[in-house]
Design a protein around this motif. Sequence first.
Motif, PDB file in Angstrom:
ATOM      1  N   ALA A 167     -24.311  -9.804  34.757  1.00 40.53           N
ATOM      2  CA  ALA A 167     -24.755 -10.241  36.079  1.00 40.53           C
ATOM      3  C   ALA A 167     -24.255  -9.294  37.162  1.00 40.53           C
ATOM      4  CB  ALA A 167     -24.263 -11.666  36.356  1.00 40.53           C
ATOM      5  N   ILE A 168     -23.048  -8.748  36.992  1.00 42.34           N
ATOM      6  CA  ILE A 168     -22.506  -7.788  37.964  1.00 42.34           C
ATOM      7  C   ILE A 168     -23.367  -6.527  37.987  1.00 42.34           C
ATOM      8  CG2 ILE A 168     -20.541  -6.300  38.496  1.00 42.34           C
ATOM      9  CD1 ILE A 168     -18.740  -8.526  37.381  1.00 42.34           C
ATOM     10  N   LEU A 169     -23.754  -6.038  36.803  1.00 40.56           N
ATOM     11  CA  LEU A 169     -24.634  -4.866  36.740  1.00 40.56           C
ATOM     12  C   LEU A 169     -25.987  -5.177  37.369  1.00 40.56           C
ATOM     13  CD1 LEU A 169     -23.836  -3.586  33.129  1.00 40.56           C
ATOM     14  CD2 LEU A 169     -23.157  -2.533  35.290  1.00 40.56           C
ATOM     15  N   GLY A 170     -26.493  -6.381  37.119  1.00 39.67           N
ATOM     16  CA  GLY A 170     -27.743  -6.789  37.746  1.00 39.67           C
ATOM     17  C   GLY A 170     -27.621  -6.840  39.257  1.00 39.67           C
ATOM     18  N   MET A 171     -26.492  -7.326  39.745  1.00 40.24           N
ATOM     19  CA  MET A 171     -26.255  -7.394  41.187  1.00 40.24           C
ATOM     20  C   MET A 171     -26.272  -6.010  41.808  1.00 40.24           C
ATOM     21  SD  MET A 171     -23.581  -6.701  43.497  1.00 40.24           S
ATOM     22  CE  MET A 171     -22.107  -6.794  42.497  1.00 40.24           C
ATOM     23  N   ILE A 172     -25.624  -5.051  41.160  1.00 35.80           N
ATOM     24  CA  ILE A 172     -25.616  -3.668  41.660  1.00 35.80           C
ATOM     25  C   ILE A 172     -27.037  -3.123  41.705  1.00 35.80           C
ATOM     26  CG2 ILE A 172     -24.858  -1.312  41.151  1.00 35.80           C
ATOM     27  CD1 ILE A 172     -22.318  -2.539  39.933  1.00 35.80           C
ATOM     28  N   GLY A 173     -27.812  -3.429  40.675  1.00 37.18           N
ATOM     29  CA  GLY A 173     -29.196  -2.963  40.655  1.00 37.18           C
ATOM     30  C   GLY A 173     -30.017  -3.540  41.786  1.00 37.18           C
ATOM     31  N   PHE A 174     -29.881  -4.829  42.054  1.00 39.61           N
ATOM     32  CA  PHE A 174     -30.644  -5.458  43.129  1.00 39.61           C
ATOM     33  C   PHE A 174     -30.218  -4.929  44.499  1.00 39.61           C
ATOM     34  CE2 PHE A 174     -31.343  -9.273  40.188  1.00 39.61           C
ATOM     35  CZ  PHE A 174     -32.598  -8.800  39.820  1.00 39.61           C
ATOM     36  N   ALA A 175     -28.933  -4.668  44.680  1.00 35.27           N
ATOM     37  CA  ALA A 175     -28.468  -4.120  45.957  1.00 35.27           C
ATOM     38  C   ALA A 175     -29.064  -2.733  46.193  1.00 35.27           C
ATOM     39  CB  ALA A 175     -26.943  -4.055  45.969  1.00 35.27           C
ATOM     40  N   GLY A 176     -29.048  -1.901  45.144  1.00 35.75           N
ATOM     41  CA  GLY A 176     -29.637  -0.567  45.273  1.00 35.75           C
ATOM     42  C   GLY A 176     -31.132  -0.618  45.520  1.00 35.75           C
ATOM     43  N   ARG A 177     -31.810  -1.554  44.861  1.00 35.81           N
ATOM     44  CA  ARG A 177     -33.257  -1.715  45.073  1.00 35.81           C
ATOM     45  C   ARG A 177     -33.559  -2.104  46.513  1.00 35.81           C
ATOM     46  NH1 ARG A 177     -35.935  -7.011  42.865  1.00 35.81           N
ATOM     47  NH2 ARG A 177     -34.642  -7.734  44.605  1.00 35.81           N
ATOM     48  N   ASP A 178     -32.780  -3.025  47.058  1.00 35.06           N
ATOM     49  CA  ASP A 178     -33.034  -3.481  48.420  1.00 35.06           C
ATOM     50  C   ASP A 178     -32.826  -2.365  49.432  1.00 35.06           C
ATOM     51  OD1 ASP A 178     -33.552  -5.889  47.309  1.00 35.06           O
ATOM     52  OD2 ASP A 178     -31.769  -6.905  48.066  1.00 35.06           O
ATOM     53  N   LEU A 179     -31.795  -1.552  49.227  1.00 40.46           N
ATOM     54  CA  LEU A 179     -31.541  -0.442  50.141  1.00 40.46           C
ATOM     55  C   LEU A 179     -32.638   0.616  50.021  1.00 40.46           C
ATOM     56  CD1 LEU A 179     -27.689  -0.129  49.649  1.00 40.46           C
ATOM     57  CD2 LEU A 179     -28.860  -0.806  51.757  1.00 40.46           C
ATOM     58  N   ALA A 180     -33.081   0.873  48.784  1.00 41.50           N
ATOM     59  CA  ALA A 180     -34.164   1.833  48.586  1.00 41.50           C
ATOM     60  C   ALA A 180     -35.467   1.312  49.170  1.00 41.50           C
ATOM     61  CB  ALA A 180     -34.333   2.140  47.091  1.00 41.50           C
ATOM     62  N   THR A 181     -35.670  -0.002  49.132  1.00 44.52           N
ATOM     63  CA  THR A 181     -36.854  -0.602  49.753  1.00 44.52           C
ATOM     64  C   THR A 181     -36.845  -0.339  51.249  1.00 44.52           C
ATOM     65  OG1 THR A 181     -37.004  -2.344  48.074  1.00 44.52           O
ATOM     66  CG2 THR A 181     -38.081  -2.769  50.194  1.00 44.52           C
ATOM     67  N   LEU A 187     -32.430  -1.544  36.458  1.00 42.86           N
ATOM     68  CA  LEU A 187     -31.049  -1.968  36.263  1.00 42.86           C
ATOM     69  C   LEU A 187     -30.870  -3.441  36.633  1.00 42.86           C
ATOM     70  CD1 LEU A 187     -28.098  -0.991  35.644  1.00 42.86           C
ATOM     71  CD2 LEU A 187     -27.854  -0.627  38.102  1.00 42.86           C
ATOM     72  N   GLY A 188     -31.409  -3.818  37.797  1.00 40.50           N
ATOM     73  CA  GLY A 188     -31.247  -5.187  38.255  1.00 40.50           C
ATOM     74  C   GLY A 188     -31.964  -6.193  37.375  1.00 40.50           C
ATOM     75  N   ARG A 189     -33.236  -5.936  37.106  1.00 36.47           N
ATOM     76  CA  ARG A 189     -34.042  -6.903  36.349  1.00 36.47           C
ATOM     77  C   ARG A 189     -33.560  -7.082  34.917  1.00 36.47           C
ATOM     78  NH1 ARG A 189     -37.547 -10.460  38.937  1.00 36.47           N
ATOM     79  NH2 ARG A 189     -38.599  -9.404  40.674  1.00 36.47           N
ATOM     80  N   LEU A 190     -33.272  -5.977  34.222  1.00 39.34           N
ATOM     81  CA  LEU A 190     -32.903  -6.063  32.814  1.00 39.34           C
ATOM     82  C   LEU A 190     -31.577  -6.789  32.631  1.00 39.34           C
ATOM     83  CD1 LEU A 190     -33.303  -5.405  29.849  1.00 39.34           C
ATOM     84  CD2 LEU A 190     -32.292  -3.149  30.271  1.00 39.34           C
ATOM     85  N   PHE A 191     -30.563  -6.349  33.357  1.00 44.01           N
ATOM     86  CA  PHE A 191     -29.243  -6.944  33.148  1.00 44.01           C
ATOM     87  C   PHE A 191     -29.152  -8.366  33.702  1.00 44.01           C
ATOM     88  CE2 PHE A 191     -28.178  -2.472  32.516  1.00 44.01           C
ATOM     89  CZ  PHE A 191     -27.429  -2.571  31.348  1.00 44.01           C
ATOM     90  N   PHE A 192     -29.901  -8.640  34.755  1.00 42.58           N
ATOM     91  CA  PHE A 192     -29.879 -10.003  35.270  1.00 42.58           C
ATOM     92  C   PHE A 192     -30.559 -10.961  34.300  1.00 42.58           C
ATOM     93  CE2 PHE A 192     -31.454 -13.474  38.026  1.00 42.58           C
ATOM     94  CZ  PHE A 192     -30.233 -13.913  38.521  1.00 42.58           C
ATOM     95  N   LEU A 193     -31.664 -10.530  33.688  1.00 43.99           N
ATOM     96  CA  LEU A 193     -32.351 -11.378  32.720  1.00 43.99           C
ATOM     97  C   LEU A 193     -31.489 -11.573  31.472  1.00 43.99           C
ATOM     98  CD1 LEU A 193     -34.877 -12.981  32.089  1.00 43.99           C
ATOM     99  CD2 LEU A 193     -35.936 -10.912  31.189  1.00 43.99           C
ATOM    100  N   LEU A 194     -30.774 -10.534  31.062  1.00 46.54           N
ATOM    101  CA  LEU A 194     -29.846 -10.672  29.941  1.00 46.54           C
ATOM    102  C   LEU A 194     -28.757 -11.690  30.269  1.00 46.54           C
ATOM    103  CD1 LEU A 194     -29.429  -6.956  28.807  1.00 46.54           C
ATOM    104  CD2 LEU A 194     -30.318  -8.833  27.402  1.00 46.54           C
ATOM    105  N   SER A 195     -28.259 -11.638  31.494  1.00 44.06           N
ATOM    106  CA  SER A 195     -27.239 -12.598  31.910  1.00 44.06           C
ATOM    107  C   SER A 195     -27.793 -14.018  31.918  1.00 44.06           C
ATOM    108  CB  SER A 195     -26.700 -12.235  33.300  1.00 44.06           C
ATOM    109  OG  SER A 195     -25.710 -13.159  33.713  1.00 44.06           O
ATOM    110  N   LEU A 196     -29.028 -14.170  32.396  1.00 45.74           N
ATOM    111  CA  LEU A 196     -29.650 -15.494  32.391  1.00 45.74           C
ATOM    112  C   LEU A 196     -29.772 -16.046  30.970  1.00 45.74           C
ATOM    113  CD1 LEU A 196     -32.584 -15.261  34.976  1.00 45.74           C
ATOM    114  CD2 LEU A 196     -30.544 -16.701  35.139  1.00 45.74           C
ATOM    115  N   ALA A 197     -30.125 -15.170  30.035  1.00 43.41           N
ATOM    116  CA  ALA A 197     -30.328 -15.606  28.661  1.00 43.41           C
ATOM    117  C   ALA A 197     -29.019 -15.978  27.978  1.00 43.41           C
ATOM    118  CB  ALA A 197     -31.043 -14.510  27.868  1.00 43.41           C
ATOM    119  N   LEU A 198     -27.927 -15.270  28.321  1.00 46.26           N
ATOM    120  CA  LEU A 198     -26.665 -15.454  27.614  1.00 46.26           C
ATOM    121  C   LEU A 198     -25.633 -16.263  28.380  1.00 46.26           C
ATOM    122  CD1 LEU A 198     -26.314 -11.789  26.283  1.00 46.26           C
ATOM    123  CD2 LEU A 198     -27.197 -13.791  25.053  1.00 46.26           C
ATOM    124  N   ASN A 199     -25.842 -16.458  29.671  1.00 39.77           N
ATOM    125  CA  ASN A 199     -24.870 -17.159  30.510  1.00 39.77           C
ATOM    126  C   ASN A 199     -25.558 -18.352  31.174  1.00 39.77           C
ATOM    127  OD1 ASN A 199     -22.425 -17.692  31.716  1.00 39.77           O
ATOM    128  ND2 ASN A 199     -22.231 -15.670  32.669  1.00 39.77           N
TER     129      ASN A 199
END
Length: 287
Positions: A142-156, A69-81
């Motif tokens: 980017a918001i969806l990517g942020m949620i993904g990274f937060a969940g990843r960090d907690l799961a880590t 979730l984090g990687r895909l949507f964040f990379l999409l945001s980087l490409a389009l924003n």
Amino acid sequence: MVLAMLLFAIEDTLLKTATASVPVGQTLMLFGMGGTLGFLLLTWRRGERAFTPQALKATLFTRAFFEILGRLFFLLSLALNTLSSTSAILQATPIAVTLGAAVLFGERVSWQRWVAIMIGFVGVLMIIQPSSEAFQVTSILAILGMIGFAGRDLATRAAPPALSNMQLGVYGFAVLIPTGAFYSLWSGGFVSPDRFSGFMIAAGTLVGIGAYYSLTVAMRTGLVSVVTPFRYSRLLFGLMLGLLVFDESADAMTLAGSAIIVLSGLYILMSNATRKSSAPTRVSERT
């Protein structure tokens, strides 16, 4: 954490450059392949097995989901924003991570830190400007990517202690390979990268390995509510690289919001240093 944020900002710059000629899905797939290979070599160098029964724990599947979730949507945001806007939105991650750490791990967060973190969040809102015409629909990515990274960090943080940081790196990058491949097939297929784009992806992968390892160490060994605020440094790195590489300009609201975020992060740093300096005295008194 600061080192991880600097490396992530450089990685963002390299991958954003690559997506100008290579589709997002293919970029993600190649990035995942390089990162998996890199962490496999590091794992074997330590004499560890890449895959163990611990990798089948529910926590690791949860981590994989949020990684995608984090990687895909964040990379999409980087490409389009813009890089600066995407980096700014990502600064909401500490709010979600700190809340999750308090709820899931029972970590104590003083009211002073809560106030400082919330003030930092106000700074993020000043940058995003959700109620003005400056807000872009692509910011949702980017918001969806942020949620993904937060969940990843907690799961880590909740990952089995038996798994090393290298093994977690293998799993984190490996899930990006099928994700990128499926997204490429869904969004239009593959292209043959030119030499420059290939170099950008390869360099981004190498930098990403260092960033990923640094982040994993920070999240597994430090108190989440303490190390998380240092994510704010990524905003500064993103603004600088956006200006230097992509000629992006920051308006007054962005600069003001950035200043608020930095000041709140510095306050959290100082309050933590004060708490640590008083800890030996309390131990001595109990002894």
